[in-house]
Scaffold this active site. Structure first.
Site, PDB file in Angstrom:
ATOM      1  N   SER A  81      -9.765  -3.501   5.049  1.00  0.00           N
ATOM      2  CA  SER A  81      -9.147  -2.252   4.639  1.00  0.00           C
ATOM      3  C   SER A  81      -9.003  -2.100   3.132  1.00  0.00           C
ATOM      4  O   SER A  81      -8.604  -1.044   2.652  1.00  0.00           O
ATOM      5  CB  SER A  81      -7.765  -2.133   5.292  1.00  0.00           C
ATOM      6  OG  SER A  81      -6.921  -3.194   4.892  1.00  0.00           O
TER       7      SER A  81
ATOM      8  N   LYS B 148      -4.626  -1.510  -4.348  1.00  0.00           N
ATOM      9  CA  LYS B 148      -4.802  -0.859  -3.049  1.00  0.00           C
ATOM     10  C   LYS B 148      -3.646   0.101  -2.804  1.00  0.00           C
ATOM     11  O   LYS B 148      -2.482  -0.259  -2.997  1.00  0.00           O
ATOM     12  CB  LYS B 148      -4.860  -1.947  -1.973  1.00  0.00           C
ATOM     13  CG  LYS B 148      -5.156  -1.482  -0.554  1.00  0.00           C
ATOM     14  CD  LYS B 148      -5.247  -2.711   0.348  1.00  0.00           C
ATOM     15  CE  LYS B 148      -5.605  -2.342   1.783  1.00  0.00           C
ATOM     16  NZ  LYS B 148      -5.719  -3.558   2.627  1.00  0.00           N
TER      17      LYS B 148
ATOM     18  N   SER C 125      -9.103  -8.296   5.546  1.00  0.00           N
ATOM     19  CA  SER C 125      -9.140  -7.042   4.793  1.00  0.00           C
ATOM     20  C   SER C 125      -9.398  -7.199   3.305  1.00  0.00           C
ATOM     21  O   SER C 125      -9.697  -6.216   2.628  1.00  0.00           O
ATOM     22  CB  SER C 125      -7.831  -6.271   4.992  1.00  0.00           C
ATOM     23  OG  SER C 125      -7.714  -5.845   6.327  1.00  0.00           O
TER      24      SER C 125
END
Length: 524
Positions: free
Chosen positions: A201, A126, A225
């Site tokens: 996310s 990420k 997330s």
């Protein structure tokens, strides 16, 4: 929160629906309904546990594995928009060096398995997690490109144990949304339907893994997330117990001492058996002791389940998710749990996690730039001049409201949280799990999350309580979209949730590429 206020907040979502739905439909209709190309290279279908063994035994070259994943990334990213920045050339050179080392018998096979269990395996990260030399903006627009000067601790551990990092993946701005979009890298699409979101996310990470372009990856989780994106794209994601994985080296960050109680980094994977492999390699060696490879007798595990929090604020779970949950619960003879205090989950999250200070567009500015004010940024946003997304613009308002909850109210919620935690620990013990919905529906259309803002409380209540949770893929709904559930255990019992995830995968089936779902469902 009184029953009346709960209903008011719930029905306020219908007001948002009137505003959000037309925009969502407009945006989705503009997206070409492209399908991902089928997976042709069989190397992409091999779980990491087996693939690592094949590399160590020279049954396959690491270079061939890395090439296969790079080619798949190049195939799917034009459709998904999941990659922010890659390091493909460096990854190939690292793969060749790994092959040379293995051929030279620099270590025994047993030593490689023990010391570098990820040797030669491709890993994606990420973009909000620092990878030295790569972008680390967390979706913000800067005049000068923001490059990570060093690896985050979790990335250092991955490299130390042999992983080959391919790229960093897209996030919402400052990870402040359950939809992965920003004005720097754009919107990431769901591999099962590009008109749907992969969630957030860790949406870019999940989308790439779900598309077969990444074996497994590293994400972060403070309000679901990791788990929401994992469900939306049909893979597995684990929120570890607090302090198992280092929460630092992440953008945004917080100096609050309680931050690691709620926020954590963790693994996502296409195959359930790969989660313990990755988690064991990247966890903090001085952190809580885990027994990730301990044999679990599933017959000795006590199973409980719940269908919702009964708060009246979240929507009812869809019929397909309900059926899937009951199917799993019945298989394990799970008993329905009664935890009345779960209705306070949303309130607890808002009073404990939201007020904590963390980096925002107002507190962390680019060098040489004046601090932003919320009033001016709102004005820029409504006039189309802001470089930030709505959640980033309004974050100060959310924090102001939650920080100014009356002290008496905060004390009450803290006591409720402590009692709820006690009830959960009593229910779970050291040999129990709770089966719980991940989200009420499968992946929604882009931006529809803005009229479903109460529903992620299914996820974030477990951050507030500090419990380990694994999102498990359980099948597909009538729209041929992935669905799943959460497996929850007591702190430190991550091995139990991971073992149950693997068991569910064996019994109910695991990840299926998007182009093969229809045929699979027809055969069933």
């Amino acid at each position: 929160m009184s029953f009346i206020i709960r209903k008011i907040m719930r029905y306020s979502m219908y007001v948002f629906y009137i505003v959000v739905k037309p925009y969502s439909m407009y945006f989705c209709n503009k997206i070409p309904n492209k399908k991902l190309p089928p997976i042709k290279n069989e190397l992409l279908r091999i779980p990491g546990v087996k693939l690592a063994e094949m590399i160590r035994n020279q049954n396959v070259k690491c270079e061939d594995v890395i090439k296969a994943y790079i080619n798949r990334c190049l195939e799917v990213n034009p459709v998904l928009n999941a990659i922010v920045e890659d390091r493909f050339d460096d990854a190939l050179e690292e793969a060749r060096e790994i092959d040379r080392q293995i051929q030279s018998a620099f270590k025994t096979i047993d030593d490689m398995k023990k010391e570098t269990p990820l040797l030669g395996l491709p890993l994606t990260v990420k973009e909000s997690i620092q990878v030295q030399g790569l972008s680390n903006t967390a979706g913000r627009c800067y005049k000068k490109k923001q490059i990570a000067k060093e690896d985050a601790p979790i990335v250092k551990n991955a490299r130390k144990h042999g992983a080959v990092i391919l790229c960093v993946t897209n996030t919402p701005e400052l990870c402040l949304c359950w939809e992965t979009y920003n004005k720097n890298s754009g919107t990431t699409k769901n591999p099962y339907d590009v008109r749907r979101t992969p969630g957030g996310s860790s949406g870019g990470e999940a989308a790439l893994i779900g598309a077969g372009a990444s074996l497994f990856g590293l994400g972060s989780d403070v309000a679901g997330s990791i788990r929401l994106p994992a469900m939306f794209v049909g893979i597995y994601g684990h929120k570890p117990s607090p302090y198992v994985c280092c929460p630092y080296g992440h953008n945004p960050q917080s100096d609050d001492k309680r931050w690691p109680d709620y926020f954590t980094t963790g693994p996502l994977a296409r195959y359930a058996e790969d989660l313990p492999l990755l988690l064991n390699a990247v966890r903090e060696q001085n952190g809580p002791s885990l027994q990730l490879f301990k044999e679990i007798d599933v017959k000795k595990i006590r199973f409980h389940f719940m269908t919702d929090d009964h708060s009246g604020m979240t929507r009812n779970i869809s019929p397909c998710i309900r059926e899937s949950l009951f199917k799993v619960a019945n298989h394990f003879n799970a008993r329905e749990a009664n935890i009345p205090l779960m209705i306070w989950g949303f309130d607890i999250c808002m009073s404990t996690m939201m007020p904590m200070p963390f980096d925002t567009i107002y507190t962390k500015t680019e060098e040489g730039q004046k601090p932003k004010t919320e009033a001016m940024e709102i004005l820029r946003y409504v006039t189309g001049r802001s470089q930030s997304t709505l959640t980033s613009v309004l974050i100060s308002t959310f924090q102001f409201v939650t920080k100014n909850i009356p002290k008496a109210r905060k004390r009450k919620l803290e006591k409720i949280k402590e009692k709820l935690s006690e009830e959960m620990l009593k229910l779970l013990g050291d040999d129990g799990v709770l089966l719980y919905p991940t989200f009420p529906t499968s992946a929604n259309n882009h931006f529809e999350i803005f009229h479903k803002l109460m529903d992620p409380s299914f996820l974030m209540v477990f951050n507030a309580l500090g419990l380990p949770v694994t999102q498990v893929h359980t099948g597909f709904d009538k729209h041929k979209l992935p669905i799943g559930l959460q497996v929850v255990a007591s702190p430190g019992n991550d091995h139990i949730t991971l073992a149950i995830a693997n068991e569910i995968q064996k019994i109910f089936g695991g990840w299926i590429p998007a182009d093969e779902v229809e045929a699979k469902l027809s055969n069933n």
